[in-house]
Structures are given as C-alpha cells and as structure tokens.
Design an enzyme around this catalytic site. Structure first.
Site, PDB file in Angstrom:
ATOM      1  N   CYS A 128       0.835  -1.193   0.000  1.00  0.00           N
ATOM      2  CA  CYS A 128       0.000   0.000   0.000  1.00  0.00           C
ATOM      3  C   CYS A 128       0.878   1.255   0.000  1.00  0.00           C
ATOM      4  O   CYS A 128       1.799   1.379   0.821  1.00  0.00           O
ATOM      5  CB  CYS A 128      -0.888  -0.032   1.237  1.00  0.00           C
ATOM      6  SG  CYS A 128      -1.671   1.528   1.656  1.00  0.00           S
ATOM      7  N   GLU A 129       0.608   2.179  -0.903  1.00  0.00           N
ATOM      8  CA  GLU A 129       1.428   3.382  -0.986  1.00  0.00           C
ATOM      9  C   GLU A 129       1.138   4.371   0.138  1.00  0.00           C
ATOM     10  O   GLU A 129       1.893   5.327   0.334  1.00  0.00           O
ATOM     11  CB  GLU A 129       1.249   4.072  -2.334  1.00  0.00           C
ATOM     12  CG  GLU A 129      -0.111   4.657  -2.589  1.00  0.00           C
ATOM     13  CD  GLU A 129      -0.211   5.293  -3.973  1.00  0.00           C
ATOM     14  OE1 GLU A 129      -0.892   6.316  -4.076  1.00  0.00           O
ATOM     15  OE2 GLU A 129       0.388   4.771  -4.939  1.00  0.00           O
ATOM     16  N   HIS A 130       0.070   4.137   0.903  1.00  0.00           N
ATOM     17  CA  HIS A 130      -0.271   5.051   1.995  1.00  0.00           C
ATOM     18  C   HIS A 130       0.410   4.665   3.309  1.00  0.00           C
ATOM     19  O   HIS A 130       0.780   5.540   4.087  1.00  0.00           O
ATOM     20  CB  HIS A 130      -1.785   5.090   2.199  1.00  0.00           C
ATOM     21  CG  HIS A 130      -2.524   5.560   0.991  1.00  0.00           C
ATOM     22  ND1 HIS A 130      -3.762   5.072   0.628  1.00  0.00           N
ATOM     23  CD2 HIS A 130      -2.192   6.477   0.044  1.00  0.00           C
ATOM     24  CE1 HIS A 130      -4.163   5.671  -0.482  1.00  0.00           C
ATOM     25  NE2 HIS A 130      -3.238   6.507  -0.857  1.00  0.00           N
ATOM     26  N   HIS A 131       0.555   3.358   3.556  1.00  0.00           N
ATOM     27  CA  HIS A 131       1.143   2.911   4.817  1.00  0.00           C
ATOM     28  C   HIS A 131       2.333   1.962   4.613  1.00  0.00           C
ATOM     29  O   HIS A 131       2.935   1.536   5.590  1.00  0.00           O
ATOM     30  CB  HIS A 131       0.087   2.208   5.680  1.00  0.00           C
ATOM     31  CG  HIS A 131      -1.067   3.093   6.035  1.00  0.00           C
ATOM     32  ND1 HIS A 131      -2.243   3.110   5.296  1.00  0.00           N
ATOM     33  CD2 HIS A 131      -1.221   4.009   7.012  1.00  0.00           C
ATOM     34  CE1 HIS A 131      -3.071   3.990   5.827  1.00  0.00           C
ATOM     35  NE2 HIS A 131      -2.490   4.546   6.865  1.00  0.00           N
ATOM     36  N   GLN A 133      -4.974  -0.476  -5.058  1.00  0.00           N
ATOM     37  CA  GLN A 133      -5.475  -1.595  -5.855  1.00  0.00           C
ATOM     38  C   GLN A 133      -6.184  -1.132  -7.124  1.00  0.00           C
ATOM     39  O   GLN A 133      -6.086  -1.790  -8.171  1.00  0.00           O
ATOM     40  CB  GLN A 133      -6.407  -2.466  -5.008  1.00  0.00           C
ATOM     41  CG  GLN A 133      -6.826  -3.760  -5.701  1.00  0.00           C
ATOM     42  CD  GLN A 133      -7.584  -4.680  -4.774  1.00  0.00           C
ATOM     43  OE1 GLN A 133      -7.274  -4.770  -3.575  1.00  0.00           O
ATOM     44  NE2 GLN A 133      -8.581  -5.370  -5.289  1.00  0.00           N
ATOM     45  N   HIS A 184      -5.866  -6.160   2.596  1.00  0.00           N
ATOM     46  CA  HIS A 184      -4.936  -5.052   2.828  1.00  0.00           C
ATOM     47  C   HIS A 184      -4.583  -4.952   4.311  1.00  0.00           C
ATOM     48  O   HIS A 184      -5.462  -4.762   5.148  1.00  0.00           O
ATOM     49  CB  HIS A 184      -5.571  -3.732   2.376  1.00  0.00           C
ATOM     50  CG  HIS A 184      -5.821  -3.644   0.912  1.00  0.00           C
ATOM     51  ND1 HIS A 184      -5.265  -2.654   0.124  1.00  0.00           N
ATOM     52  CD2 HIS A 184      -6.550  -4.418   0.068  1.00  0.00           C
ATOM     53  CE1 HIS A 184      -5.662  -2.810  -1.138  1.00  0.00           C
ATOM     54  NE2 HIS A 184      -6.438  -3.882  -1.187  1.00  0.00           N
ATOM     55  N   CYS A 201      -3.221  -2.562   5.764  1.00  0.00           N
ATOM     56  CA  CYS A 201      -3.511  -1.231   6.304  1.00  0.00           C
ATOM     57  C   CYS A 201      -4.902  -1.192   6.935  1.00  0.00           C
ATOM     58  O   CYS A 201      -5.213  -0.286   7.707  1.00  0.00           O
ATOM     59  CB  CYS A 201      -3.391  -0.163   5.216  1.00  0.00           C
ATOM     60  SG  CYS A 201      -4.486  -0.397   3.805  1.00  0.00           S
TER      61      CYS A 201
END
Length: 216
Positions: A100-103, A141, A169, A171
């Site tokens: 995940c590019e956020h976490h 995704q 995920h 996250c």
C-alpha cells in the site's frame, strides 16, 4: 549512541523541481532504517537488530523490484500461429503481493487476467510477469488493476481485456479499523468484456468460484 545524519535527497535551491529525486545510496537507506528503529524506541546497535538495516534494504529491493521492470517490453513478443484461435484466454489465481502506498504495508491476494486475441497471443508467463511488475511497486489496488489491463490492451491490441483483483490489505487488517477477513475486489473491463454482458459473465464464472482470498 549517535549516527551521522543521512544526506538530503536533493538541494532545493539548486534542483529543478520537475527532475526526479536522486536515489539514495544503500548506506543512506540502511541509515534511514536505523532512524526508524530509534524512533520506535529500540536500540539499533543491539545484537538482534545489528544486521536489520541491511536485511530491510535487501527486502525492499525485492518488494519493489517492479520499478526496474518494463511491463510493455514483457508483452512485446507475441505469436501469430494460433490456427485461428479467437476465444478467451484466461489466467486465473495469479498470486499477488504488493504494498500500500499510503502505509507501506502488504496487499496480498490474487489476480485474474483474460484477453480476446485479435490474431496474436502472448506466452502466459508474460501475463503473470506483467501482474508482478506492477504489483512490486507502491500501489493502490484500483490503479494496479487499471495498469495491468491498460498495458495488455495497448501492446496486444486484443478485442477485449478483463482484469479482476481480490486482495486483503494490512492497512485495514492490522491497523486502523482492524477488520481481518475483509477482501477488496476491483475490476477493469475493456473492449468486448465491457460491451458484451455474456462475455463478461463467462469470464466471471470462470474465475469467481468462492475460494477465500489469501489473508494479508
């Protein structure tokens, strides 16, 4: 216990803002891991963590190896000798591991990929490698699903492309709302898979058979 500060990625006063940032060295990457270990409250110098920065750097090389791959080049070699085969080609249950590019935590699941040949086919291993090339990057995704479908469509020029991804995920399962067992499903339908409901139903029937998504 002190460590020398990592050098900045770029000098804002002298660098074009549109230029790609300089890639840090291996030593800088390892230093960043030591900083995170300190921030977490542990001692990077203790025996159990002494080699962790080097291990993490090596792991990141594997996790994000997709940045070194060209998905278009993977699909460039195709074959015409099909004896007129023009039915659906489906590769299902492609194991998918992304982050995940956020976490920066894992996304674990599977992808199903299909296309309708328009005179040419590609080796099936190339479809799996395209999935992996995009998955081994920082992702969401939705974008991952579109990238896989769009690249197949742009290179092979088939009559249609279908991609479905089912994934869990971390996250969402190991932080935040803490909801294990939840799967996210995304799809991208192009060409005849978008315009022909019967074709789309056939693809979904071949791939959606109730098997659980791998746990993240």
């Amino acid at each position: 216990m002190t460590f020398p500060p990592a050098r900045p990625l770029a000098d804002p006063a002298s660098t074009d803002r549109d230029a790609a940032p300089r890639r840090p060295s291996r030593a800088e990457a390892e230093e960043a891991v030591r900083t995170l270990l300190l921030w977490a409250g542990d001692d990077p110098g203790r025996e159990g963590l002494a080699d962790t920065p080097a291990r993490v750097a090596r792991a990141y090389e594997e996790f994000f190896s997709g940045y070194k791959e060209d998905p278009v080049a993977l699909l460039a070699r195709s074959f015409e000798e099909t004896d007129g085969y023009d039915e659906m080609v489906v590769l299902r249950d492609i194991r998918l591991e992304s982050h995940c590019e956020h976490h920066m935590v894992p996304i674990i699941g599977r992808a199903h990929v299909a296309y309708l040949p328009a005179g040419r086919v590609v080796g099936i291993s190339k479809l799996a490698r395209v999935v992996e090339a995009y998955a081994r990057r920082l992702q969401i995704q939705e974008k991952l699903t579109a990238q896989i479908a769009n690249s197949i469509d742009s290179v092979l020029r088939p009559r249609g492309v279908a991609v479905v991804i089912e994934a869990s995920h971390q996250c969402m399962t190991t932080r935040g709302v803490h909801k294990p067992g939840v799967a996210m499903i995304t799809s991208r339908m192009l060409g005849e898979f978008r315009t022909d409901p019967a074709m789309r139903r056939e693809f979904l029937a071949l791939t959606q058979n109730g098997r659980p998504v791998p746990e993240a």
